[in-house]
Design a protein around this motif. Structure first.
Motif, PDB file in Angstrom:
ATOM      1  N   GLY A  40      40.022  39.212  45.114  1.00 52.35           N
ATOM      2  CA  GLY A  40      40.923  38.115  44.226  1.00 52.35           C
ATOM      3  C   GLY A  40      40.291  38.416  42.790  1.00 52.35           C
ATOM      4  N   LEU A  41      39.045  38.284  42.649  1.00 48.07           N
ATOM      5  CA  LEU A  41      38.280  39.015  41.446  1.00 48.07           C
ATOM      6  C   LEU A  41      38.621  39.816  40.407  1.00 48.07           C
ATOM      7  CD1 LEU A  41      35.275  37.117  40.469  1.00 48.07           C
ATOM      8  CD2 LEU A  41      37.493  36.035  39.998  1.00 48.07           C
ATOM      9  N   MET A  42      38.314  41.464  41.620  1.00 49.10           N
ATOM     10  CA  MET A  42      38.346  42.722  40.856  1.00 49.10           C
ATOM     11  C   MET A  42      40.373  42.955  41.124  1.00 49.10           C
ATOM     12  SD  MET A  42      35.404  43.310  41.348  1.00 49.10           S
ATOM     13  CE  MET A  42      34.355  41.293  40.024  1.00 49.10           C
ATOM     14  N   ASN A  43      40.787  42.656  41.587  1.00 50.11           N
ATOM     15  CA  ASN A  43      42.583  43.422  41.473  1.00 50.11           C
ATOM     16  C   ASN A  43      42.981  41.623  40.663  1.00 50.11           C
ATOM     17  OD1 ASN A  43      43.260  44.877  43.847  1.00 50.11           O
ATOM     18  ND2 ASN A  43      41.751  43.996  44.354  1.00 50.11           N
ATOM     19  N   GLY A  44      42.169  41.032  40.151  1.00 45.02           N
ATOM     20  CA  GLY A  44      42.360  39.582  39.826  1.00 45.02           C
ATOM     21  C   GLY A  44      42.618  40.504  38.210  1.00 45.02           C
ATOM     22  N   LEU A  45      41.085  40.799  37.424  1.00 48.19           N
ATOM     23  CA  LEU A  45      40.552  40.870  36.547  1.00 48.19           C
ATOM     24  C   LEU A  45      41.172  42.269  35.963  1.00 48.19           C
ATOM     25  CD1 LEU A  45      37.505  38.950  35.914  1.00 48.19           C
ATOM     26  CD2 LEU A  45      40.414  38.132  35.251  1.00 48.19           C
ATOM     27  N   TRP A  46      40.746  43.267  36.844  1.00 49.88           N
ATOM     28  CA  TRP A  46      41.724  45.053  36.696  1.00 49.88           C
ATOM     29  C   TRP A  46      41.877  45.265  36.822  1.00 49.88           C
ATOM     30  CZ3 TRP A  46      36.351  42.519  36.687  1.00 49.88           C
ATOM     31  CH2 TRP A  46      35.795  42.051  35.694  1.00 49.88           C
ATOM     32  N   ARG A  47      42.458  46.959  37.137  1.00 49.87           N
ATOM     33  CA  ARG A  47      43.986  47.571  38.025  1.00 49.87           C
ATOM     34  C   ARG A  47      42.942  48.716  39.074  1.00 49.87           C
ATOM     35  NH1 ARG A  47      46.954  50.751  35.424  1.00 49.87           N
ATOM     36  NH2 ARG A  47      45.745  50.580  34.068  1.00 49.87           N
ATOM     37  N   PRO A  48      41.693  48.142  39.835  1.00 50.63           N
ATOM     38  CA  PRO A  48      40.974  49.234  40.468  1.00 50.63           C
ATOM     39  C   PRO A  48      42.136  50.221  41.264  1.00 50.63           C
ATOM     40  CG  PRO A  48      40.426  47.603  41.926  1.00 50.63           C
ATOM     41  CD  PRO A  48      41.750  47.167  40.521  1.00 50.63           C
ATOM     42  N   ARG A  49      41.916  51.591  41.939  1.00 49.51           N
ATOM     43  CA  ARG A  49      42.529  52.305  42.135  1.00 49.51           C
ATOM     44  C   ARG A  49      41.242  53.064  43.152  1.00 49.51           C
ATOM     45  NH1 ARG A  49      44.544  57.916  39.954  1.00 49.51           N
ATOM     46  NH2 ARG A  49      42.319  58.153  39.024  1.00 49.51           N
ATOM     47  N   VAL A  50      41.654  52.949  44.656  1.00 45.98           N
ATOM     48  CA  VAL A  50      40.546  52.791  45.596  1.00 45.98           C
ATOM     49  C   VAL A  50      41.437  54.560  46.370  1.00 45.98           C
ATOM     50  CG1 VAL A  50      39.565  52.549  48.035  1.00 45.98           C
ATOM     51  CG2 VAL A  50      40.614  50.379  45.970  1.00 45.98           C
ATOM     52  N   LEU A  51      40.512  55.353  46.468  1.00 46.58           N
ATOM     53  CA  LEU A  51      40.328  56.577  47.215  1.00 46.58           C
ATOM     54  C   LEU A  51      39.670  56.888  48.233  1.00 46.58           C
ATOM     55  CD1 LEU A  51      41.443  59.039  44.322  1.00 46.58           C
ATOM     56  CD2 LEU A  51      43.259  57.564  45.013  1.00 46.58           C
ATOM     57  N   GLY A  52      40.292  57.040  49.687  1.00 46.85           N
ATOM     58  CA  GLY A  52      39.575  57.315  50.557  1.00 46.85           C
ATOM     59  C   GLY A  52      38.830  56.344  51.603  1.00 46.85           C
TER      60      GLY A  52
END
Length: 241
Positions: A40-52
């Motif tokens: 919730g926090l990481m996706n709510g505050l920033w825009r993580p792009r996850v590969l692999g």
């Protein structure tokens, strides 16, 4: 773990066939709560792009070896990893209300000044229970380039047979936000790249100091190669302001 030879054998070596951790050790349920908070926090505050992310073994013991250039790196990996993760975290972070919180979400306090037997026991317990252990092999925040590794990662990997999954976090230290200067700007994109799992040992089962030194060298080569691959995939560099 898709396509990784000997995963079942490694998991049996770690778990001893029981699948139970040390009584009173880090809670798997707590780590799952921590993962959900992180999502919730990481996706709510920033825009993580996850590969692999699919390269993380779906079951059984595994070690995530994460580069470390910013204090956000651990929470970010916790929030984007497909499995709950128990990180080894310096004991200095366990202060005030953070102490019960971090312990409650299954994290492990470690005293970096010497051999912390309690932390070692807790970490081995995580792997014995078939869980995921997160380690910053550089020991402390720096350039995040895996240039200087401590022997702890090799010890856990060689002793337990758990595969190591290299993880590169890129972009967390690129810029400082205006709202909170110690953190990246809100909605800033941060890349997290998971690599192919690998075994640290040489297949002999040796756990001598020489064997651990050799394993550390092998690990460093693998982690550095993954970091360069992650940089090419994302077009980013690890930089500190």
């Amino acid at each position: 773990m898709r396509g990784h030879p000997g995963r079942g054998e490694a998991s049996r070596r770690v778990s001893g066939g029981t699948g139970s951790g040390r009584t009173g050790g880090p809670s798997p349920r707590g780590a799952e709560v921590g993962r959900r908070i992180g999502v919730g926090l990481m996706n709510g505050l920033w825009r993580p792009r996850v590969l692999g992310a699919g390269k993380v073994p779906p079951t059984g013991a595994a070690i995530l070896a994460v580069n470390h250039s910013h204090m956000l790196d651990g929470p970010m990996v916790m929030g984007v990893s497909p499995r709950p993760t128990h990180f080894l975290i310096k004991k200095e972070a366990f202060v005030g209300p953070l102490d019960p919180f971090l312990r409650g979400i299954g994290q492990v306090a470690v005293d970096r000044a010497g051999t912390d037997r309690t932390a070692v026991t807790d970490a081995l317990g995580v792997l014995a229970a078939g869980g995921v252990l997160g380690i910053f092999p550089e020991g402390t925040r720096g350039e995040g380039d895996f240039a200087s590794l401590r022997a702890g990662l090799a010890y856990f990997a060689v002793r337990t047979g758990a595969p190591i999954v290299p993880v590169a976090v890129l972009g967390s230290a690129e810029r400082r936000g205006r709202l909170i200067s110690g953190l990246p700007p809100l909605r800033h994109r941060i890349d997290v790249v998971f690599g192919d799992p690998f075994d640290a040992g040489d297949g002999t089962g040796r756990r001598t100091r020489a064997a651990l030194d050799e394993a550390t060298a092998r690990i460093q080569e693998q982690l550095a190669a993954h970091l360069e691959k992650a940089r090419r995939l994302t077009g980013r560099r690890v930089t500190l302001e």
